[in-house]
Design an enzyme around this catalytic site. Structure first.
Site, PDB file in Angstrom:
ATOM      1  N   SER A  75      74.186 -59.779   5.781  1.00 36.11           N
ATOM      2  CA  SER A  75      73.539 -60.901   6.465  1.00 36.11           C
ATOM      3  C   SER A  75      74.530 -61.923   6.991  1.00 36.11           C
ATOM      4  CB  SER A  75      72.571 -61.595   5.506  1.00 36.11           C
ATOM      5  OG  SER A  75      73.266 -62.273   4.487  1.00 36.11           O
ATOM      6  N   THR A 219      71.760 -65.260   5.207  1.00 37.15           N
ATOM      7  CA  THR A 219      72.692 -66.296   5.637  1.00 37.15           C
ATOM      8  C   THR A 219      73.296 -66.864   4.374  1.00 37.15           C
ATOM      9  OG1 THR A 219      71.314 -66.929   7.511  1.00 37.15           O
ATOM     10  CG2 THR A 219      72.731 -68.635   6.673  1.00 37.15           C
ATOM     11  N   THR A 237      76.125 -67.061   9.344  1.00 40.64           N
ATOM     12  CA  THR A 237      75.139 -65.974   9.354  1.00 40.64           C
ATOM     13  C   THR A 237      75.395 -64.955  10.453  1.00 40.64           C
ATOM     14  OG1 THR A 237      72.743 -65.558   9.381  1.00 40.64           O
ATOM     15  CG2 THR A 237      73.556 -67.114  11.006  1.00 40.64           C
ATOM     16  N   ARG A 247      70.377 -64.432  21.195  1.00 38.23           N
ATOM     17  CA  ARG A 247      69.497 -65.247  20.338  1.00 38.23           C
ATOM     18  C   ARG A 247      70.356 -66.045  19.340  1.00 38.23           C
ATOM     19  NH1 ARG A 247      68.725 -65.751  14.491  1.00 38.23           N
ATOM     20  NH2 ARG A 247      66.577 -66.364  14.119  1.00 38.23           N
ATOM     21  N   VAL A 248      70.106 -67.309  19.271  1.00 37.20           N
ATOM     22  CA  VAL A 248      70.800 -68.137  18.293  1.00 37.20           C
ATOM     23  C   VAL A 248      69.747 -68.715  17.363  1.00 37.20           C
ATOM     24  CG1 VAL A 248      72.076 -70.298  18.028  1.00 37.20           C
ATOM     25  CG2 VAL A 248      72.794 -68.648  19.748  1.00 37.20           C
ATOM     26  N   ASP A 250      68.897 -70.983  13.569  1.00 41.36           N
ATOM     27  CA  ASP A 250      69.057 -72.383  13.157  1.00 41.36           C
ATOM     28  C   ASP A 250      70.447 -72.684  12.596  1.00 41.36           C
ATOM     29  OD1 ASP A 250      68.465 -70.680  10.994  1.00 41.36           O
ATOM     30  OD2 ASP A 250      67.868 -72.370   9.749  1.00 41.36           O
ATOM     31  N   THR A 270      68.113 -71.301   4.896  1.00 45.66           N
ATOM     32  CA  THR A 270      68.196 -69.881   5.221  1.00 45.66           C
ATOM     33  C   THR A 270      66.768 -69.397   5.451  1.00 45.66           C
ATOM     34  OG1 THR A 270      68.057 -69.232   2.896  1.00 45.66           O
ATOM     35  CG2 THR A 270      70.267 -69.484   3.801  1.00 45.66           C
ATOM     36  N   GLY A 271      66.632 -68.255   6.094  1.00 47.94           N
ATOM     37  CA  GLY A 271      65.298 -67.737   6.396  1.00 47.94           C
ATOM     38  C   GLY A 271      65.061 -67.770   7.894  1.00 47.94           C
TER      39      GLY A 271
HETATM   40  N1  ASP Z   1      68.419 -68.619   9.409  1.00 48.87           N
HETATM   41  C1  ASP Z   1      69.100 -67.481   9.945  1.00 48.87           C
HETATM   42  C2  ASP Z   1      68.674 -67.262  11.352  1.00 48.87           C
HETATM   43  O1  ASP Z   1      67.502 -67.412  11.643  1.00 48.87           O
HETATM   44  C3  ASP Z   1      68.862 -66.229   9.206  1.00 48.87           C
HETATM   45  C4  ASP Z   1      68.652 -66.369   7.739  1.00 48.87           C
HETATM   46  O2  ASP Z   1      68.965 -67.351   7.157  1.00 48.87           O
HETATM   47  O3  ASP Z   1      68.186 -65.448   7.099  1.00 48.87           O
HETATM   48  O4  ASP Z   1      69.498 -66.868  12.138  1.00 48.87           O
END
Ligand code: ASP
Length: 374
Positions: A75, A219, A237, A247-248, A250, A270-271
């Site tokens: 990740s 992340t 991440t 694509r970017v 957060d 994260t997420g």
């Molecule tokens: N937040 C990160 C993103 O959306 C991915 C993640 O944290 O799992 O790029």
């Protein structure tokens, strides 16, 4: 109260949640590092640097470098799952409390340690965010080596994902469909993958099919405060697996994936990044703390804003997960998740975050907004 609101309100206060997710004494500040659950080693490294008197930003960046370098963490950094074209594309941000400066990079190819690259943007330019080819060329200026970030493990998962993409008649160009028995597309895909990756274990193939079906996010966010109350944070991440190139998420967005205010505290996430960007989560959590909320309540309030964006529709909310981490200047910290349980490769587990205040890092349970019933 409408039924939907009731469901959300009752789910918002699960019996066990009150005691979960927040720690720290609020007494004299100890060197403290927290991160997402994949950061046990990162927190330890960062804490060692704080103990040696190092700068808080240097500490967290050195910590997450371990995760960026780790090919097994799919990740982040080297070995991250790629975009839909099989190219690993990385995002990162840093914020340095004492100087109140920040830097970030987005959609970067071929550079492994993007948190450090974000720190260079902060230190060596008047800009905050560099993206794409410009960010890679900036790295080249500073002599940072370019490497192929796609490991064989991640390539295997990418091929499994490509083979899983079918048109409405079930057709894909990525398996030899003329040979394919009508009822066994998965078996066929498995056999073809096995031919291409003869060394792959059954376990690895199962993982590849699972991430192909449920594109994972992942992340590391890492936050630190030292004994002087100085704070910094970073988020790094490879973003959402199989994303559209460019694509970017957060993570490199200051105020979403990361925010540090030297007067108040630090927060990160994260997420599913799109959900966080919609509420400027990192900034929201820090502002909540500024207005007197505890780190835990500040995270849960941000989570409620995400739930509100779907009018509390639990079915829609169940399609993603998101976590916030908050560290207040006085050393009190918390982690919080949208859901009480996380499905990963067929197993349900309680969401956790990593902490180091000396010695070995430990995992603590996150607070949560909604209870996931299996
Ligand atoms: N937040 C990160 C993103 O959306 C991915 C993640 O944290 O799992 O790029």
């Amino acid at each position: 109260m409408r039924r939907r609101d009731m469901l959300l309100a009752s789910a918002a206060l699960p019996a066990t949640a009150a005691s979960l997710g927040q720690s720290g004494t609020g007494g004299p500040v100890k060197n403290t590092v927290i991160s997402s659950a994949n950061g046990l080693a990162a927190c330890k490294r960062a804490h060692e640097i704080l103990e040696a008197g190092g700068d808080t930003l240097e500490a967290v960046v050195s910590g997450v470098t371990l995760v960026e370098d780790d090919p097994e963490d799919s990740s982040v950094g080297y070995g991250g799952l790629p975009n839909e074209e099989g190219v690993v594309e990385l995002d990162a941000s840093v914020m340095h409390g004492p100087s109140r400066r920040c830097g970030a990079v987005g959609a970067v190819h071929n550079i492994k340690n993007v948190a450090r690259l974000a720190k260079l943007v902060m230190e060596q330019t008047g800009h905050v965010l560099l993206v794409g080819d410009g960010a890679t060329r900036f790295a080249r200026t500073w002599g940072i080596p370019e490497i192929n970030l796609l490991t064989e493990k991640s390539r295997l998962a990418w091929v499994a994902w490509k083979q899983s993409q079918r048109d409405s008649s079930g057709h894909t160009n990525w398996t030899n469909w003329l040979d394919m028995p009508d009822d066994a597309p998965r078996k066929q895909a498995q056999n073809s993958l096995r031919r291409q990756f003869p060394e792959a274990s059954d376990e690895l193939l199962a993982w590849a099919f699972s991430v192909a079906k449920y594109p994972p996010t992942g992340t590391i966010n890492c936050l630190a405060v030292n004994e002087k109350g100085e704070m910094s944070g970073t988020t790094t991440t490879s973003g959402l697996a199989w994303k559209i190139p460019g694509r970017v998420g957060d993570s490199p967005i200051i105020g979403a994936g990361l925010f540090v205010d030297q007067e108040i505290g630090a927060a990160g996430s994260t997420g599913l990044g799109e959900e966080n960007i919609r509420i400027c989560g990192g900034h929201t959590v820090v502002e909540n703390m500024r207005h007197g909320m505890s780190p835990k309540d500040a995270c849960l309030d941000a989570m409620k804003r995400i739930a509100r964006n779907y009018n509390g529709d639990l079915k829609k909310l169940s399609r993603f997960d998101i976590n916030f981490y908050a560290l207040r200047k006085d050393g009190v910290f918390a982690g919080a998740s949208l859901w009480s349980g996380r499905m990963s490769h067929g197993y349900m587990s309680a969401p956790k975050f990593a902490v180091n205040q000396g010695g070995e890092s430990r995992l603590e349970e996150c607070a949560y907004l909604l209870e996931r019933k299996v």
